[in-house]
Design an enzyme around this catalytic site. Structure first.
Site, short mmCIF file in Angstrom:
data_model
loop_
_atom_site.label_atom_id
_atom_site.label_comp_id
_atom_site.label_asym_id
_atom_site.label_seq_id
_atom_site.Cartn_x
_atom_site.Cartn_y
_atom_site.Cartn_z
N GLY A 269 41.98 34.00 42.69
CA GLY A 269 43.20 32.91 42.78
C GLY A 269 43.74 32.23 43.90
O GLY A 269 45.17 31.44 43.80
N GLU A 314 38.09 38.75 44.04
CA GLU A 314 37.15 37.84 42.90
C GLU A 314 36.82 36.36 43.53
O GLU A 314 37.66 35.46 41.98
CB GLU A 314 37.65 38.16 41.59
N PRO A 315 37.74 35.81 44.81
CA PRO A 315 37.48 34.50 45.05
C PRO A 315 36.18 33.79 44.08
O PRO A 315 35.56 33.98 43.94
CB PRO A 315 37.89 33.79 46.08
N ARG A 317 37.21 29.60 43.07
CA ARG A 317 37.66 28.72 43.59
C ARG A 317 37.51 27.47 45.13
O ARG A 317 37.26 27.43 45.84
CB ARG A 317 39.63 27.98 43.28
N ARG A 354 40.10 18.16 34.38
CA ARG A 354 40.91 18.80 34.97
C ARG A 354 42.88 18.40 34.95
O ARG A 354 43.81 18.76 34.83
CB ARG A 354 41.08 19.47 35.96
N TYR A 358 45.70 20.45 32.69
CA TYR A 358 46.60 20.89 33.32
C TYR A 358 47.42 18.99 34.48
O TYR A 358 48.30 19.71 35.04
CB TYR A 358 46.49 21.37 34.90
N CYS A 385 36.25 7.31 25.74
CA CYS A 385 36.94 6.96 24.24
C CYS A 385 38.37 6.89 24.11
O CYS A 385 38.68 7.52 22.82
CB CYS A 385 36.83 6.49 23.73
N GLU A 386 39.04 7.25 25.11
CA GLU A 386 40.66 7.80 25.06
C GLU A 386 41.66 7.63 25.95
O GLU A 386 41.31 7.49 26.81
CB GLU A 386 40.48 9.24 23.94
N TYR A 414 35.44 24.47 39.18
CA TYR A 414 36.22 24.18 37.00
C TYR A 414 35.95 22.32 37.05
O TYR A 414 36.38 22.02 36.72
CB TYR A 414 37.40 24.34 37.29
N1 LLP Z 1 38.85 36.57 37.73
C1 LLP Z 1 39.76 36.70 36.85
C2 LLP Z 1 39.86 37.95 36.56
C3 LLP Z 1 39.89 35.25 36.96
O1 LLP Z 1 40.21 34.93 35.11
C4 LLP Z 1 39.40 34.88 37.82
C5 LLP Z 1 39.95 32.75 36.96
C6 LLP Z 1 38.87 34.52 39.04
C7 LLP Z 1 39.13 35.88 39.26
C8 LLP Z 1 38.76 33.32 39.98
O2 LLP Z 1 40.56 32.66 40.54
P1 LLP Z 1 40.06 31.57 41.14
O3 LLP Z 1 40.05 32.38 42.70
O4 LLP Z 1 38.55 31.00 41.23
O5 LLP Z 1 41.20 30.84 41.26
N2 LLP Z 1 40.29 26.06 35.09
C9 LLP Z 1 41.04 26.38 35.78
C10 LLP Z 1 41.05 27.73 36.31
C11 LLP Z 1 40.98 29.22 35.08
C12 LLP Z 1 41.01 30.13 36.41
C13 LLP Z 1 40.16 31.59 35.32
N3 LLP Z 1 40.41 32.92 35.36
C14 LLP Z 1 41.28 25.40 36.35
O6 LLP Z 1 40.49 24.31 36.77
O7 LLP Z 1 41.90 25.51 37.55
#
Ligand code: LLP
Length: 462
Positions: A269, A314-315, A317, A354, A358, A385-386, A414
């Site tokens: 996150g 769990e990084p 992004r 995205r 979002y 086409c939108e 993502y």
């Molecule tokens: N662990 C779990 C259980 C998760 O659900 C996620 C992300 C992560 C780790 C990794 O989080 P990160 O470090 O990448 O923030 N599609 C959206 C983001 C969805 C994230 C889903 N879960 C976007 O494009 O912003």
């Protein structure tokens, strides 16, 4: 290595963008031709060689980010933990290869990600299988593969898993996903630990304790500990620390009834820089995020007399987002006087949904005129086409002409992961750059790929 490098923030005066300030960043730089470079490779040359749209990833940056996290755990937590790359951010065989070489584990969330990881030779014992509604077939696949841990997120799943393990005569290590009830400051679609969430068992309402008891009663599941993930694109250190505090208070309660948590997975996150107003965090800054979290965990364990758990993060992004850019060729340009200027590119929501999903913001730069000041504000239009098919609105950009190469920055996470064949557009290929050398890690799709699974029943040919 040591590239002298960019970053761009718009300098403005009464709404007019005067120019871009250049900061230091490892991945990107502007070379003597005035072209944008990523990982030592000239973006204009990449566009010529591989065509556009094109996802480009800098391997050095990906590895650097993986190391930052791993080394922080080594240094500050005696190596008693593991970094799991959240492969949902960008899943392809090459990424699992890099994660393996860097000594990481991975988090997978579907049979497809699991399959890809295994096909890339990723060791099963370092795989954590997630998902709020894993299919019975996915649970079987996880057991067949011998994944190290399954993160249980429903009663149904726990009971199914127990049955499956019993039938196989094996015991499976599991974590339970809990919800610490922390409201993180991010888009509500990617908040996951509010009271109203499809994920995890709430600590506050007692569900987490009840579910813990239930899993402990299942003889073929070994409850190693807990997992939580409060959301994505979060900048506040306090949110992570608060989540950890709530988890530790929960562990302290469980300890009273004799349960010792061996592993604590704090999810991912950490936020990344996308555009003008975002905070830009150097790799060392991410070490600070993790240090703060580790500090909270150590303090909490001391306070409650808990054994320090094996720590997982769990990084996704933050490992891969800023390592990636997408290259486009400018096509039609439409200026609606007094209203807006649309610069259309050969990509769109099919390769980066995205903005549509979002309202995400991005930074764009003319890769072939990277030194030119961003004197305009434009909307980057996709080719679908939108009307909503935009990559961004009001983005600072230098004066663009048809044929220019545009780089949209911070597209490593993502983007490919959420791409589709909408309008039967082809999902772009991806190349990995390492110190100036580029190679495909995802080859271009073909029209044949689009029709591969189509069936035209005979009666429809007559
Ligand atoms: N662990 C779990 C259980 C998760 O659900 C996620 C992300 C992560 C780790 C990794 O989080 P990160 O470090 O990448 O923030 N599609 C959206 C983001 C969805 C994230 C889903 N879960 C976007 O494009 O912003």
């Amino acid at each position: 290595m040591n590239l002298r490098v960019i970053f761009l923030t718009a300098r403005r005066n009464r709404g007019i963008i005067l120019g871009m300030d250049i900061h230091t960043r490892e991945t990107l730089k502007i070379n003597e031709k005035g072209h944008l470079e990523i990982g030592g490779a000239d973006c204009v040359a990449l566009a010529e060689r591989f065509s556009t749209p094109l996802y480009v990833f800098d391997e050095v940056h990906i590895r650097a980010m993986m190391r930052v996290y791993r080394e922080t755990i080594d240094r500050e937590y005696g190596g008693y933990g593991c970094v799991l790359y959240a492969s949902k951010a960008f899943s392809c065989m090459a990424m699992y290869g890099i994660a393996r070489q860097e000594g990481l584990g991975v988090d997978v969330v579907s049979g497809g990600e699991l399959y890809t990881a295994r096909k890339a030779g990723f060791p099963a014992e370092k795989i954590y299988m997630h998902g709020n509604n894993k299919l019975p077939s996915e649970l079987e696949e996880a057991l067949d593969a011998g994944v190290g841990h399954i993160v249980v997120d429903s009663m149904l799943e726990a009971d199914r898993l127990e049955e499956m393990c019993k039938a196989r005569g094996k015991t499976q290590r599991v974590l339970l996903r809990i919800n610490p009830g922390v409201e993180a400051h991010t888009h509500h679609f990617v908040q996951t630990a509010t009271p109203d969430s499809k994920f995890g068992f709430s600590i506050a309402n007692g569900d987490a304790a009840r579910m813990t008891e239930h899993i402990l009663s299942l003889p073929h599941l070994e409850l190693r500990g807990f997992h939580c993930h409060i959301g994505s694109q979060i900048f506040e250190k306090e949110s992570f620390s608060l989540a950890a505090e709530k988890c530790l208070a929960f562990l302290a309660e469980l300890k009273k009834s004799g349960y010792t948590c061996e592993e604590l997975n704090m999810g991912g996150g950490f936020g990344v820089w996308y555009a003008e107003d975002d905070r830009m965090i150097p790799p060392s800054g991410y070490a600070e995020y993790l240090s703060a979290l580790i500090g909270t965990i150590k303090t909490g364990c001391a306070k409650y007399g808990l054994k320090e758990p094996f720590l997982l993060i769990e990084p996704g992004r933050s490992i891969v987002a800023e390592a990636g850019i997408t290259l486009y060729t400018v096509g039609a340009i439409r200026e609606i006087k007094g209203l807006r200027k649309y610069v259309a590119v050969d990509g769109g929501m099919f390769e980066n949904p995205r903005y549509c999903l979002y309202g995400s913001r991005y930074t764009a730069i003319l890769a072939n005129k990277a030194n030119e000041p961003a004197t305009e504000r434009v909307s980057l239009a996709g080719k679908c086409c939108e009307s909503g098919d935009l990559l961004g609105v009001d983005m600072p950009l230098a004066h663009a002409e048809t044929g220019d190469i545009i780089a949209v920055l911070t597209t490593g996470a993502y983007n490919y992961a959420m791409a589709s064949n909408y309008n039967r557009n082809l999902i772009p290929p991806a190349v990995l750059v390492n110190e100036g050398e580029a190679e495909y890690i995802i080859r271009p799709q073909t029209y044949e790929d689009l029709t591969r699974n189509d069936i035209l029943p005979d009666r429809l040919t007559k």
